[in-house]
Motif scaffolding. Structure first.
Motif, PDB file in Angstrom:
ATOM      1  N   ALA A  47       0.898  -1.118   0.002  1.00 47.07           N
ATOM      2  CA  ALA A  47       0.263   0.682  -0.317  1.00 47.07           C
ATOM      3  C   ALA A  47       0.637   1.900  -0.475  1.00 47.07           C
ATOM      4  O   ALA A  47       0.445   2.214  -0.578  1.00 47.07           O
ATOM      5  N   ILE A  48       2.274   1.147   0.877  1.00 47.03           N
ATOM      6  CA  ILE A  48       2.963   2.672   0.584  1.00 47.03           C
ATOM      7  C   ILE A  48       4.053   1.943  -0.271  1.00 47.03           C
ATOM      8  O   ILE A  48       4.928   2.355  -0.405  1.00 47.03           O
ATOM      9  N   PRO A 176      -3.618  -1.619   4.601  1.00 48.53           N
ATOM     10  CA  PRO A 176      -3.525  -0.334   4.063  1.00 48.53           C
ATOM     11  C   PRO A 176      -4.051   1.014   5.509  1.00 48.53           C
ATOM     12  O   PRO A 176      -2.726   2.044   5.168  1.00 48.53           O
ATOM     13  N   GLY A 180      -0.356   2.169   6.310  1.00 48.82           N
ATOM     14  CA  GLY A 180      -0.631   3.440   5.389  1.00 48.82           C
ATOM     15  C   GLY A 180      -0.484   4.718   6.531  1.00 48.82           C
ATOM     16  O   GLY A 180       0.251   5.820   6.109  1.00 48.82           O
ATOM     17  N   GLU A 184       3.123   7.050   6.228  1.00 52.15           N
ATOM     18  CA  GLU A 184       2.914   8.095   5.424  1.00 52.15           C
ATOM     19  C   GLU A 184       2.682   9.658   6.525  1.00 52.15           C
ATOM     20  O   GLU A 184       3.655  10.684   6.116  1.00 52.15           O
ATOM     21  N   SER A 319      -3.553   4.608  -7.246  1.00 54.59           N
ATOM     22  CA  SER A 319      -2.991   5.240  -6.267  1.00 54.59           C
ATOM     23  C   SER A 319      -1.799   6.802  -6.524  1.00 54.59           C
ATOM     24  O   SER A 319      -2.026   7.644  -5.324  1.00 54.59           O
ATOM     25  N   SER A 338      -2.936   5.737   1.025  1.00 54.67           N
ATOM     26  CA  SER A 338      -2.791   4.438   1.087  1.00 54.67           C
ATOM     27  C   SER A 338      -4.602   3.885   1.613  1.00 54.67           C
ATOM     28  O   SER A 338      -4.794   2.301   1.206  1.00 54.67           O
ATOM     29  N   GLN A 341      -6.058   1.365  -0.860  1.00 54.14           N
ATOM     30  CA  GLN A 341      -5.930   0.480  -0.894  1.00 54.14           C
ATOM     31  C   GLN A 341      -7.233  -0.563  -0.399  1.00 54.14           C
ATOM     32  O   GLN A 341      -7.223  -1.485  -0.733  1.00 54.14           O
TER      33      GLN A 341
END
Length: 496
Positions: A47-48, A176, A180, A184, A319, A338, A341
């Motif tokens: 996801a990242i 995610p 995520g 993030e 994404s 993310s 996702q």
């Protein structure tokens, strides 16, 4: 999601053993928990992955362009599919599925730990370790689960696999959001560290629960002879030596770039399936009818590769669109990129019962070609939605509902296509070549990952444009309609 206390459809064979607190056999609880945590680590990391790859180096990322980041993502996914072929062989012929799952989990954990280390030195080795470990773990996890059921206990086996399928979606939904958010908003490597922790929990549960397996999966189902092991070892060492010399020379000349490794993976995604088909069709054990089915299956294989090429871009190109062209602010809160996702697994959980009811209602009127066609048309519509969203984004960030709609259609395509693909592959396979045909199913994903990863770079666009999404959508739509229009001759030759 809470599991039922005693799922009535789950009737394991006599080897079931003691039951856990949910009413499931202890061996099933062990495998289920391991799979949940392994999928959590995998989906959290992916996801990242693209977001980290495109983050400027000044902010701790790799600083790749959008096209190079999607290439990295696609070829990483291709590597996972490619590794499942030797991974299945190692479990069947050398380790036994129980040890193969353990060894695969250890490799995955080492890979996640490598990616959690600050800096970039261990990032690419970490990706390779995760790909190798996942390729070893996933096919052998399926083999191990199947081995606990009596050969004729099909209903119980199907119920067990259905629960595992749901575990994948639940992990893909949660990972995610958790990984995520940390990656993030706090630190990318801390996010990768959470994925490592998830895999460590899975390994802990697996090692602790293997005492409930008895002899199941302890020995290879068809142990390779000493001569076969020696031959495979020689070929493996020769391949490793060739790659070492090739890239060692490249590094000595000062021309080495990571894209050169990606090029080798991309080449393998094309060459390995071609060799598989060539060897299978030349095998004298195939009857004329089986040879016709395998030759016709090539069309389904190519359709599968195209589907995966489109679907896997949900984790890369979609994404990037969420990051760069979507208004993610809701009530003063900025939604982490993310988190989008999680939309696909959520919609898979919601739409799976609808498609199951549709297939039951349609019966034999919908053969495999029709179901493939429906899945591809849903995917094509997702790209049409993204084309409109990209066109709208020329005047500023667009509503997140564009992405939500696209992920709904993408999830519908997966539900219609993926389970049918595996089922059809095993049904079409000649009796003594089921494992090889399942390997081909995985290789379609490898080819698709390579094609999808190269698509943005080959288009010449730095970022996904309306024309990019529209072109890919039209190609996918044409393929889906062709499958539906040719359903009768394909069904006659494939018998599914």
């Amino acid at each position: 999601m809470t599991a039922p206390a005693k799922p009535p459809a789950l009737r394991p064979s006599a080897r079931a053993g003691r039951r856990g607190p949910l009413g499931w056999p202890r061996w099933f609880t062990t495998l289920f928990g391991t799979d949940v945590w392994e999928r959590f680590s995998f989906y959290g990391m992916t996801a990242i992955l693209v977001l980290y790859a495109t983050e400027p180096t000044a902010d701790g990322g790799l600083g790749l362009s959008d096209s190079d980041a999607t290439l990295l993502f696609g070829l990483y996914m291709a590597s996972v599919f490619l590794c499942s072929v030797p991974g299945g062989w190692l479990g069947d012929r050398l380790f036994g599925s129980s040890r193969a799952v353990l060894y695969g989990g250890v490799l995955i954990a080492c890979g996640h730990v490598s990616m959690a280390v600050p800096g970039h030195v261990l990032f690419y080795p970490g990706l390779l370790l995760i790909a190798a470990g996942t390729g070893l773990l996933k096919p052998n996890m399926a083999n191990l689960l199947s081995a606990f059921y009596a050969p004729g206990d099909r209903a119980a086996r199907d119920a067990g696999f259905a629960i595992f399928y749901m575990s994948v979606q639940v992990s893909a939904l949660a990972a995610p959001v958790i990984v995520g958010a940390v990656g993030e908003t706090v630190d990318w490597h801390l996010g990768f560290g959470l994925a490592a922790a998830g895999m460590a929990l899975g390994l802990f549960q697996y090692v602790r629960g293997t005492r409930h397996f008895g002899d199941t999966g302890a020995a290879p189902s068809r142990a390779a002879t000493p001569a076969q092991r020696a031959r495979v070892l020689r070929r493996t060492l020769a391949g490793v030596a060739a790659v070492t010399v090739l890239y060692g020379t490249d590094a000595a000349l000062g021309t080495f770039r990571i894209v050169h490794v990606m090029g080798l993976i991309g080449l393998l995604t094309v060459v390995v399936p071609a060799v598989f088909f060539w060897r299978l069709l030349r095998n004298p054990l195939l009857t004329p009818a089986e040879r016709v089915r395998v030759k016709t299956y090539i069309w389904l294989f190519l359709a599968s590769a195209l589907f995966w090429a489109m679907f896997l871009q949900g984790g890369s190109v979609f994404s990037l669109f969420a990051k760069e062209s979507t208004d993610r602010t809701v009530g003063g809160f900025t939604i982490p990129t993310s988190w989008f996702q999680s939309a696909t697994p959520l919609f898979v959980l919601l739409t799976a019962p609808l498609f199951a009811a549709l297939w039951r209602r349609a019966g034999d009127r919908f053969n495999t070609a029709v179901k493939f066609g429906i899945g591809m048309i849903c995917t094509a519509l997702a790209y049409a939605v993204m084309s409109l969203a990209a066109w709208q984004s020329a005047s500023g960030p667009v509503s997140p509902w564009w992405l939500v709609a696209a992920f709904l259609l993408l999830a519908s395509g997966e539900v219609a296509f993926a389970p049918v693909g595996m089922s059809a592959t095993t049904a079409i396979a000649p009796a003594t070549f089921v494992s090889q045909m399942v390997g081909l199913f995985w290789l379609a994903g490898a080819l698709g990952g390579g094609l999808g990863g190269n698509a943005l770079k080959a288009s010449g666009d730095e970022t996904p444009s309306p024309a990019y999404f529209l072109t890919l959508g039209l190609i996918t739509l044409a393929a889906g309609l062709t499958l539906i229009l040719t359903r009768t001759p394909l069904g006659r030759r494939l018998t599914v």
